[in-house]
Scaffold this active site. Structure first.
Site, mmCIF file in Angstrom:
data_model
loop_
_atom_site.group_PDB
_atom_site.id
_atom_site.type_symbol
_atom_site.label_atom_id
_atom_site.label_comp_id
_atom_site.label_asym_id
_atom_site.label_seq_id
_atom_site.Cartn_x
_atom_site.Cartn_y
_atom_site.Cartn_z
ATOM 1 N N LYS A 118 -0.863 10.051 -10.697
ATOM 2 C CA LYS A 118 -0.913 8.642 -10.393
ATOM 3 C C LYS A 118 -2.259 7.992 -11.385
ATOM 4 C CE LYS A 118 2.021 5.919 -8.322
ATOM 5 N NZ LYS A 118 3.448 6.005 -8.170
HETATM 6 P P1 NAD Z 1 6.916 -4.354 -7.261
HETATM 7 O O1 NAD Z 1 5.529 -4.494 -6.939
HETATM 8 O O2 NAD Z 1 8.152 -4.077 -8.109
HETATM 9 O O3 NAD Z 1 7.677 -4.788 -5.615
HETATM 10 C C1 NAD Z 1 6.965 -4.863 -4.766
HETATM 11 C C2 NAD Z 1 6.957 -5.463 -3.379
HETATM 12 O O4 NAD Z 1 6.630 -5.110 -1.915
HETATM 13 C C3 NAD Z 1 6.640 -7.446 -4.082
HETATM 14 O O5 NAD Z 1 8.281 -7.518 -3.614
HETATM 15 C C4 NAD Z 1 5.816 -7.519 -2.847
HETATM 16 O O6 NAD Z 1 6.038 -9.158 -1.958
HETATM 17 C C5 NAD Z 1 5.973 -6.602 -1.918
HETATM 18 N N1 NAD Z 1 5.225 -6.682 -0.685
HETATM 19 C C6 NAD Z 1 4.235 -6.229 -0.859
HETATM 20 N N2 NAD Z 1 3.312 -6.159 -0.176
HETATM 21 C C7 NAD Z 1 3.687 -5.892 1.425
HETATM 22 C C8 NAD Z 1 4.319 -6.159 2.795
HETATM 23 N N3 NAD Z 1 3.124 -5.875 3.291
HETATM 24 N N4 NAD Z 1 5.108 -6.238 3.129
HETATM 25 C C9 NAD Z 1 5.842 -6.827 2.724
HETATM 26 N N5 NAD Z 1 6.496 -6.283 1.134
HETATM 27 C C10 NAD Z 1 5.196 -6.258 0.875
HETATM 28 O O7 NAD Z 1 7.028 -2.789 -7.251
HETATM 29 P P2 NAD Z 1 7.587 -1.190 -6.814
HETATM 30 O O8 NAD Z 1 7.906 -0.591 -7.389
HETATM 31 O O9 NAD Z 1 9.118 -1.863 -6.031
HETATM 32 O O10 NAD Z 1 7.442 -0.613 -6.065
HETATM 33 C C11 NAD Z 1 7.293 -0.551 -4.382
HETATM 34 C C12 NAD Z 1 7.279 1.464 -3.439
HETATM 35 O O11 NAD Z 1 8.350 1.893 -4.062
HETATM 36 C C13 NAD Z 1 6.237 1.444 -3.775
HETATM 37 O O12 NAD Z 1 5.546 1.988 -3.360
HETATM 38 C C14 NAD Z 1 6.305 2.426 -5.097
HETATM 39 O O13 NAD Z 1 5.024 3.678 -5.738
HETATM 40 C C15 NAD Z 1 7.550 2.781 -5.220
HETATM 41 N N6 NAD Z 1 8.114 3.372 -6.330
HETATM 42 C C16 NAD Z 1 8.553 3.007 -7.311
HETATM 43 C C17 NAD Z 1 9.424 3.402 -8.729
HETATM 44 C C18 NAD Z 1 9.171 2.333 -9.694
HETATM 45 O O14 NAD Z 1 10.187 3.204 -10.784
HETATM 46 N N7 NAD Z 1 9.338 1.344 -9.914
HETATM 47 C C19 NAD Z 1 9.223 4.809 -8.078
HETATM 48 C C20 NAD Z 1 9.170 5.107 -6.664
HETATM 49 C C21 NAD Z 1 8.215 5.099 -6.295
#
Ligand code: NAD
Length: 455
Positions: A118
């Site tokens: 990561k």
């Molecule tokens: P992203 O940046 O696209 O979206 C994150 C979202 O969370 C945004 O809408 C933001 O406003 C919101 N957010 C941030 N702080 C917040 C809070 N305190 N309360 C409520 N909402 C809040 O990110 P993403 O890629 O969707 O990732 C989100 C989660 O999913 C992370 O934990 C990431 O590790 C996990 N994840 C993502 C992927 C991927 O392929 N993108 C894969 C596996 C896991």
């Protein structure tokens, strides 16, 4: 303030350091693997490598700003490192270590031939221009040098990074390694330059497949299908907004969603695409027509069938787990539930589909992207989704079976521990997270031993 640093007084006693949490989860699982060599357990728990770089960029306004970036390779026994890169002001070395370790276990649960890694940069992308972000990305990748590579360690998107960021990563690496096929150095690229069809939706689609399979297997009493279920989604980015759309397409009713600025609630149902359009136009889902405003805390306590945390770590903790009224929690985010909250939810019969299983659709399709890049192929989206569904169903079944197997053999495991002189509290029935860890830790340990500890 991000969710992970929010620790109301009641939770003050809880250790919210994500790396400590990842280690606690490992230790909890390792107790059920009595044959695991204690030295090997130490190796599996710690990251193999942590790179910390500091670098300046000249911003659009002409000032020089310094940034700290991390890339952690947790374990490469099963293949090259794999894991996203996060841009967030609250990124820490320990958060990156934790996220890297979860990638190791996730790839092992899914049986994807990668290790865990990561990366993260401490920055607030909302305060930076696109040009700044491109410079930050390029400089970070240049600093990492050959620590990443198609057969070494392969980044992907995470919080606040997207396909465009991945295109910059590829381009930077390509500039440094001309004359060879470098497409496999990063996944989650734009489709027109080697990205896989279905990758953008893969995390959420995998979460849906996992939920559907767990429900069909009767894991959640009184809920056997997503159709007609009420769903609450925290976080409306890549994982959350697409999850809302995909669950709604399957007949679920999305009753509340949120982002970092707050949440919205409508018991009649929220149109996921309408809410997304509103967010794209205004910067937040808050204010979307026909909905009541709710805080993120109230959102988590909303009565619903399926709760999908899709934002950051530590949002379900000791101080709010008792208020959760969902039947099942599908962890699209990494690390949303603390160990204390896990115990409370397990005791209350609330099923948690753990991150290292539920959000693994993303890394699975990243693997398919990497395979397509290496073979100079482009698969149809149906093919990608079909292959991913098979893997998600198989992994979900394997975790459910592992939980059953462990819980049916607690006495035998206890005897084995005694025979080996291992102490500690009596073994208790495990939840799905611990079952997934047991499966993953055993797989990585077996491969490490099969390879033979070098030299
Ligand atoms: P992203 O940046 O696209 O979206 C994150 C979202 O969370 C945004 O809408 C933001 O406003 C919101 N957010 C941030 N702080 C917040 C809070 N305190 N309360 C409520 N909402 C809040 O990110 P993403 O890629 O969707 O990732 C989100 C989660 O999913 C992370 O934990 C990431 O590790 C996990 N994840 C993502 C992927 C991927 O392929 N993108 C894969 C596996 C896991």
């Amino acid at each position: 303030m991000s969710a992970k640093t929010k620790s109301p007084d009641k939770a003050a006693a809880e250790d919210l350091n994500p790396y400590h949490i990842a280690q606690q989860q490992f230790d909890a699982a390792a107790r059920y693997v009595p044959q695991l060599d204690p030295g090997l357990a130490v190796f599996l728990k710690q990251p193999s490598r942590m790179i910390i770089v500091e670098f300046p960029i000249e911003t659009a306004s002409g000032e020089v700003r310094n940034y700290v970036g991390y890339r952690c390779l947790h374990n490469a026994a099963r293949g090259p490192g794999k894991g996203g890169i996060r841009y967030h002001p609250d990124v820490t070395a320990d958060e990156v270590r934790a996220l890297a370790s979860w990638m190791t276990w996730k790839c092992a649960v899914l049986d994807v031939p990668f290790g865990g890694a990561k990366g993260g940069i401490v920055c607030n992308p909302k305060q930076r221009t696109k040009d700044d972000l491109r410079k930050i990305t390029r400089r970070f990748i240049a600093e990492l040098g050959d620590a990443i590579g198609p057969y070494v360690d392969i980044p992907a998107p995470d919080v606040n990074t997207n396909a465009e960021t991945m295109a910059w990563i590829y381009d930077t690496y390509e500039m440094m390694h001309k004359g060879q096929n470098n497409l496999g150095v990063v996944t989650g690229k734009p489709v027109e330059m080697g990205g896989s069809l279905g990758r953008r939706e893969a995390t959420s689609r995998g979460c849906l497949f996992c939920t559907q399979q767990a429900l069909a297997r009767g894991v959640v009493p009184g809920l056997d299908t997503v159709k007609g279920a009420t769903v609450v989604v925290q976080g409306y980015g890549n994982a959350g907004a697409i999850a809302a759309q995909l669950y709604a397409e399957q007949g679920a009713r999305i009753i509340a969603v949120s982002d970092s600025r707050g949440g919205i609630y409508n018991p009649e149902g929220i149109d996921p695409l309408g809410a997304l359009k509103h967010k794209q136009e205004t910067g937040s889902v808050v204010g979307y027509g026909g909905c009541q405003e709710v805080s993120n805390e109230a959102l988590l306590a909303t009565p619903c069938d399926i709760l999908i945390p899709a934002a950051l770590e530590n949002v379900i903790r000791a101080d709010n787990a008792a208020q959760i009224k969902a039947k099942v929690i599908a962890e699209a985010a990494n690390g949303p539930t603390t160990p204390a909250a896990d115990r409370m939810l397990f005791e209350r019969g609330i099923v948690v589909l753990p991150d290292i299983l539920a959000n693994a659709g993303g890394v699975t399709v990243s693997y398919y992207e990497w395979v397509q890049n290496n073979e100079n192929e482009q698969w149809e989206e149906d093919e990608v989704n079909g292959k991913m569904r098979k893997k998600m169903v198989k992994a979900t079944d394997a975790v459910i079976e592992k939980q059953k197997e462990i819980n049916a053999s607690l006495d035998a495991l206890e005897n084995e521990r005694k025979k080996r002189g291992l102490g500690g509290a009596p073994l208790e029935p495990v939840d799905l997270r611990t079952a997934a860890y047991i499966l993953a830790v055993s797989r990585v340990a077996n491969v490490t031993l099969a390879r033979g500890i070098w030299p």
